[in-house]
Scaffold this motif. Structure first.
Motif, mmCIF file in Angstrom:
data_model
loop_
_atom_site.group_PDB
_atom_site.id
_atom_site.type_symbol
_atom_site.label_atom_id
_atom_site.label_comp_id
_atom_site.label_asym_id
_atom_site.label_seq_id
_atom_site.Cartn_x
_atom_site.Cartn_y
_atom_site.Cartn_z
ATOM 1 N N SER A 1 20.217 24.666 -7.962
ATOM 2 C CA SER A 1 20.649 25.618 -6.942
ATOM 3 C C SER A 1 19.637 25.801 -5.826
ATOM 4 O O SER A 1 19.924 26.496 -4.856
ATOM 5 C CB SER A 1 20.918 26.976 -7.607
ATOM 6 N N VAL A 2 18.465 25.170 -5.929
ATOM 7 C CA VAL A 2 17.390 25.515 -5.003
ATOM 8 C C VAL A 2 17.734 25.209 -3.550
ATOM 9 O O VAL A 2 17.396 25.967 -2.642
ATOM 10 C CB VAL A 2 16.059 24.831 -5.387
ATOM 11 N N GLY A 3 18.430 24.102 -3.305
ATOM 12 C CA GLY A 3 18.792 23.776 -1.926
ATOM 13 C C GLY A 3 19.684 24.847 -1.329
ATOM 14 O O GLY A 3 19.502 25.282 -0.188
ATOM 15 N N ALA A 4 20.674 25.269 -2.103
ATOM 16 C CA ALA A 4 21.586 26.297 -1.619
ATOM 17 C C ALA A 4 20.851 27.615 -1.400
ATOM 18 O O ALA A 4 21.138 28.349 -0.450
ATOM 19 C CB ALA A 4 22.721 26.488 -2.621
ATOM 20 N N PHE B 1 26.813 26.619 -6.114
ATOM 21 C CA PHE B 1 28.047 26.964 -5.414
ATOM 22 C C PHE B 1 28.019 28.417 -4.973
ATOM 23 O O PHE B 1 28.435 28.765 -3.868
ATOM 24 C CB PHE B 1 29.261 26.748 -6.335
ATOM 25 N N LEU B 2 27.539 29.279 -5.889
ATOM 26 C CA LEU B 2 27.496 30.703 -5.581
ATOM 27 C C LEU B 2 26.612 30.972 -4.375
ATOM 28 O O LEU B 2 27.016 31.663 -3.428
ATOM 29 C CB LEU B 2 26.969 31.473 -6.806
ATOM 30 N N ALA B 3 25.398 30.407 -4.383
ATOM 31 C CA ALA B 3 24.460 30.668 -3.296
ATOM 32 C C ALA B 3 24.996 30.113 -1.974
ATOM 33 O O ALA B 3 24.920 30.758 -0.928
ATOM 34 C CB ALA B 3 23.101 30.055 -3.612
ATOM 35 N N LEU C 1 11.301 31.570 -0.915
ATOM 36 C CA LEU C 1 10.107 31.423 -0.071
ATOM 37 C C LEU C 1 10.196 30.136 0.743
ATOM 38 O O LEU C 1 9.807 30.098 1.915
ATOM 39 C CB LEU C 1 8.850 31.415 -0.945
ATOM 40 N N GLY C 2 10.725 29.090 0.119
ATOM 41 C CA GLY C 2 10.904 27.829 0.839
ATOM 42 C C GLY C 2 11.803 28.009 2.049
ATOM 43 O O GLY C 2 11.550 27.459 3.122
ATOM 44 N N GLY C 3 12.867 28.801 1.873
ATOM 45 C CA GLY C 3 13.750 29.075 2.999
ATOM 46 C C GLY C 3 13.029 29.838 4.095
ATOM 47 O O GLY C 3 13.194 29.560 5.294
ATOM 48 N N VAL C 4 12.214 30.811 3.678
ATOM 49 C CA VAL C 4 11.426 31.570 4.651
ATOM 50 C C VAL C 4 10.525 30.621 5.446
ATOM 51 O O VAL C 4 10.434 30.686 6.679
ATOM 52 C CB VAL C 4 10.596 32.640 3.917
ATOM 53 N N VAL C 5 9.848 29.742 4.727
ATOM 54 C CA VAL C 5 8.950 28.787 5.393
ATOM 55 C C VAL C 5 9.750 27.859 6.314
ATOM 56 O O VAL C 5 9.284 27.469 7.387
ATOM 57 C CB VAL C 5 8.152 27.990 4.341
ATOM 58 N N LEU C 6 10.978 27.534 5.893
ATOM 59 C CA LEU C 6 11.818 26.682 6.737
ATOM 60 C C LEU C 6 12.114 27.365 8.061
ATOM 61 O O LEU C 6 12.157 26.730 9.117
ATOM 62 C CB LEU C 6 13.121 26.331 6.002
ATOM 63 N N THR C 7 12.303 28.716 8.018
ATOM 64 C CA THR C 7 12.546 29.409 9.281
ATOM 65 C C THR C 7 11.305 29.396 10.159
ATOM 66 O O THR C 7 11.409 29.417 11.386
ATOM 67 C CB THR C 7 12.971 30.877 9.057
ATOM 68 N N LEU C 8 10.110 29.353 9.526
ATOM 69 C CA LEU C 8 8.907 29.244 10.336
ATOM 70 C C LEU C 8 8.863 27.881 11.022
ATOM 71 O O LEU C 8 8.349 27.725 12.123
ATOM 72 C CB LEU C 8 7.659 29.427 9.461
ATOM 73 N N GLY D 1 21.271 18.972 -0.480
ATOM 74 C CA GLY D 1 20.609 17.801 -1.044
ATOM 75 C C GLY D 1 19.142 17.986 -1.330
ATOM 76 O O GLY D 1 18.497 17.101 -1.883
ATOM 77 N N MET D 2 18.596 19.157 -0.969
ATOM 78 C CA MET D 2 17.154 19.344 -1.142
ATOM 79 C C MET D 2 16.766 19.359 -2.610
ATOM 80 O O MET D 2 15.637 18.996 -2.962
ATOM 81 C CB MET D 2 16.727 20.650 -0.465
ATOM 82 N N GLU D 3 17.713 19.803 -3.474
ATOM 83 C CA GLU D 3 17.353 19.839 -4.883
ATOM 84 C C GLU D 3 17.032 18.436 -5.385
ATOM 85 O O GLU D 3 16.116 18.260 -6.196
ATOM 86 C CB GLU D 3 18.472 20.473 -5.717
ATOM 87 N N LEU D 4 17.773 17.445 -4.896
ATOM 88 C CA LEU D 4 17.497 16.075 -5.332
ATOM 89 C C LEU D 4 16.152 15.599 -4.808
ATOM 90 O O LEU D 4 15.404 14.917 -5.518
ATOM 91 C CB LEU D 4 18.614 15.146 -4.860
ATOM 92 N N ASP D 5 15.814 15.966 -3.549
ATOM 93 C CA ASP D 5 14.490 15.621 -3.025
ATOM 94 C C ASP D 5 13.397 16.268 -3.856
ATOM 95 O O ASP D 5 12.365 15.658 -4.134
ATOM 96 C CB ASP D 5 14.359 16.100 -1.577
ATOM 97 N N ALA D 6 13.630 17.534 -4.234
ATOM 98 C CA ALA D 6 12.617 18.233 -5.025
ATOM 99 C C ALA D 6 12.449 17.573 -6.381
ATOM 100 O O ALA D 6 11.326 17.382 -6.862
ATOM 101 C CB ALA D 6 13.004 19.706 -5.192
#
Lengths: 333, 333
Positions: free
Chosen positions: A66-69, A127-129, A225-232, A244-249
């Motif tokens: 779920s991390v990408g979502a 899916f939920l996120a 936190l990753g999302g927060v950093v992404l906004t930076l 797809g980020m979960e697969l990269d992770a």
């Protein structure tokens, strides 16, 4: 000094990364500089933070799809709170991280109390996120805040070597924090124990439920936190971010030497993995005459060569039985 | 509680197919009650129309994928590349038709051979190189789509071939052929699993590869076969998808469908950690997800929100199947 066997995949990964970096510096001018390395750190900081959270979960033998979502949800939450509701920036950040933690806690509870497999529970959480993110906003939202802009530009000057942006600092803090927790706290030891074998951990007195839920909550919080950093990195809230980020992770964690079956791995390894993936993408993208399809092929080929070489190195240095655990089960996802 | 002590009703309830089937029937009944025109089936110009037909036809792609995925998951593996293999097969077929003007059997054989080859490659990566299935199929996920994009220069490939369309999007006795292909394949595989030792061999490998090898089963060969078959199913699905829109859409064909396939298989009762393959369950799982999608479409629920609802239903069905939860909720006498 004998090399501890569990560190061999990570060391192999680090060696291969160094080899790739040096090979690239022959190919491209001005590559072997600290600026390149610092750029690698900064560009991949959000993926790295997410990968640190994923490492925790994978160490305990689980997985978090779920991390990408959650990253996407987190960017949308930050953007909405700052732009539409005029929340102070730190509060918006905290809210996003807390929401990520909540989603992680939901995953963990589904896994522990309802007995769902981690793959399924976190798939549902994904899916939920993602659904929540689209519910908040169907389109990309800009972030308009002076504090946010200055945070995004903040960096520490390292003499002649270069600038370390805030995003990279947060990544390094996450990796160091992860290492500290893993090695020097009971919680970290419990995570490794769970990865080694859940029944054995239970019999040893490891608080399995608390640890599991805690690990997924931590993964969710770090994804937030990753999302927060992404906004930076790019100041907008995008509900389709992180697809797809979960697969990269997962790829970063695996390349860094953590076994998907759990019980073996390290956080510096994950950092190596993230930098490696970033380097592969940089090398491929630097080659302008590659089309979109060939770029993908090249990335896949390099990743495959890397992982294959890593396995060869592991087998050569440790005698081959590194891959099966006590139950004699060859690790499969 | 042993099987012999349970009543007939108790044994029925314990069958893994039970809850997904109940959920499907309940969903269909619900729709018949509250969704206008749901149960209508009409035959116009020799072709059957109606919601049931829509569900079966749109679900046939996921059903095809799910048949192959069932066997892969039954050997405790996973195949993330099926969506990309769909795109590759579609592109190969389209190019063979338009640029190389091959005859229909050659087109079909070429596309399916490419798909099966990718599947076999997955199997080789997993058995010979010892890569974990998530990692190996992640690499092929990227590589297969990259190959498709390279072959087609990242363009959609349109084709006109009445013969091709009559096979993969045609009609037999007013029933669309994709439905017959999917159900026929499922039936054939189910029969083979039951009447040959293949079914128990796969279950043995999924439960304990080491014991299977010691029993004399050729574990590596069977694993490669299973992944190759999954590739073949994905190839068929790709041809159906291409015939539907008369073009091979390289970027979008099969995108994220692997998740739908995995969900269908898990809902259907095949365990992610390996065990008995339940083909019928996977078909029911695929139909359940498709019925849900059609129901939401007919009630004009925006696509973004369908994600949350899908997640909730998937969790609910999985929770009902989970023995842990059943023990907590329905304490047996």
């Amino acid at each position: 000094m004998r090399l501890p066997r569990r560190h061999i995949p990570t060391l192999a990964g680090a060696a291969l990364f160094a080899a790739m970096f040096i090979a690239a510096s022959f190919r491209y001018d001005h590559f072997l500089t600290s600026a390149t390395l610092l750029n690698l750190l900064g560009d991949n900081s959000f993926l790295g933070i997410v990968a640190v959270g994923m490492t925790f979960v994978i160490l305990a033998g689980g997985i978090d799809l779920s991390v990408g979502a959650v990253v996407g949800l987190s960017t949308v939450v930050v953007a909405t709170l700052i732009t539409a509701h005029h929340w102070p920036v730190p509060a918006a950040f905290a809210a996003a991280i807390a929401l990520g933690a909540l989603i992680g806690a939901i995953s963990g509870s589904l896994i522990h109390f309802a007995g769902l497999r981690p793959f399924i529970a976190t798939l549902a959480a994904m899916f939920l996120a993602r659904g929540l993110a689209y519910l908040i906003s169907l389109k990309s939202l800009p972030i308009e805040s002076d504090l946010h802009t200055s945070l995004a530009a903040f960096a520490i000057k390292l003499g002649h070597v270069g600038r370390l942006p805030l995003t990279a600092i947060l990544l390094l803090i996450a990796v160091l924090g992860g290492s500290y927790i893993a090695v020097l706290t009971p919680f970290g030891r419990y995570a490794y124990a769970l990865g080694g074998g859940e029944e054995a951990a239970l019999l040893m007195g490891v608080p399995v439920g608390r640890t599991k839920i805690g690990l997924y909550t931590l993964s969710g919080a770090l994804a937030g936190l990753g999302g927060v950093v992404l906004t930076l990195y790019s100041p907008s809230g995008d509900p389709s971010a992180g697809v797809g980020m979960e697969l990269d992770a997962i790829a970063a964690v695996v390349v860094g030497g953590t076994l998907l079956t759990g019980g073996v791995g390290s956080f510096p390894g994950t950092l190596v993995g993230v930098l490696t993936i970033g380097l592969i993408v940089t090398i491929v993208k630097n080659n302008e005459n590659l089309g979109a399809g060939t770029t993908r092929l090249a990335i896949a080929a390099l990743l495959l060569i890397f992982v294959a070489l890593q396995r060869v190195l592991v087998r050569l240095t440790s005698g081959g039985s590194h891959a099966s655990n006590a139950q004699g089960r060859v690790p499969d996802a | 509680m042993r099987d012999t002590q349970r009543s007939g009703w108790g044994r029925l309830r314990a069958a893994p197919v039970f809850w997904p089937l109940v959920a499907l029937v309940a969903l269909v009944l619900l729709n018949l009650a509250i969704t206008p025109n749901f149960g209508r089936v009409e035959i116009r110009a020799g072709r059957a129309f109606g919601s049931f037909i829509d569900i079966l036809q749109n679900g046939s792609i996921v059903m095809l994928l799910a048949v192959g995925m069932t066997l892969v998951i039954a050997v405790a593996g996973i195949d993330l590349s099926v969506g990309s293999v769909m795109a590759l097969a579609a592109t190969a077929a389209a190019l063979l038709m338009t640029e190389h003007h091959q005859s229909l059997p050659a087109v079909i054989a070429g596309a399916l051979a490419a798909a099966t080859a990718v599947g076999a490659f997955n199997g080789l990566l997993i058995t010979r190189l010892g890569l974990q299935p998530i990692v190996a199929t992640l690499v092929t996920l990227v590589a297969a789509r990259g190959a498709a994009q390279t072959l087609s220069d990242d363009q959609k490939v349109r084709f006109e071939s009445p013969a091709f369309e009559s096979i993969f999007n045609g009609l037999v006795l007013a029933v669309p052929t994709p439905i017959l292909l999917a159900l026929g394949l499922a039936l054939a595989v189910g029969v083979v699993l039951r009447t040959t030792t293949l079914g128990t061999d796969i279950e043995a490998i999924g439960t304990s590869p080491r014991a299977a090898r010691l029993c004399g089963l050729r574990v590596h060969a069977l694993r490669i076969l299973v992944y190759a078959f999954s590739g073949l199913c994905a190839g068929l699905a790709g041809l159906v998808a291409a015939a539907d829109i008369k073009e091979a859409d390289v970027g979008a064909c099969g995108l994220y469908l692997e998740l739908d396939a995995i969900l269908a298989v898990v809902i259907g009762g095949t365990s992610l950690t390996g065990g008995r393959p339940r083909i019928l369950g996977s078909i029911i799982g695929a139909l359940l997800m498709q019925t849900l999608t059609v129901m939401l479409q007919m009630h004009n629920v925006p696509t973004e929100q369908t994600l949350i609802i899908k997640a909730a239903v998937a969790i609910a069905v999985c929770m009902l199947q989970s023995p842990t939860l059943r023990q907590r909720l329905f304490r047996p006498a």
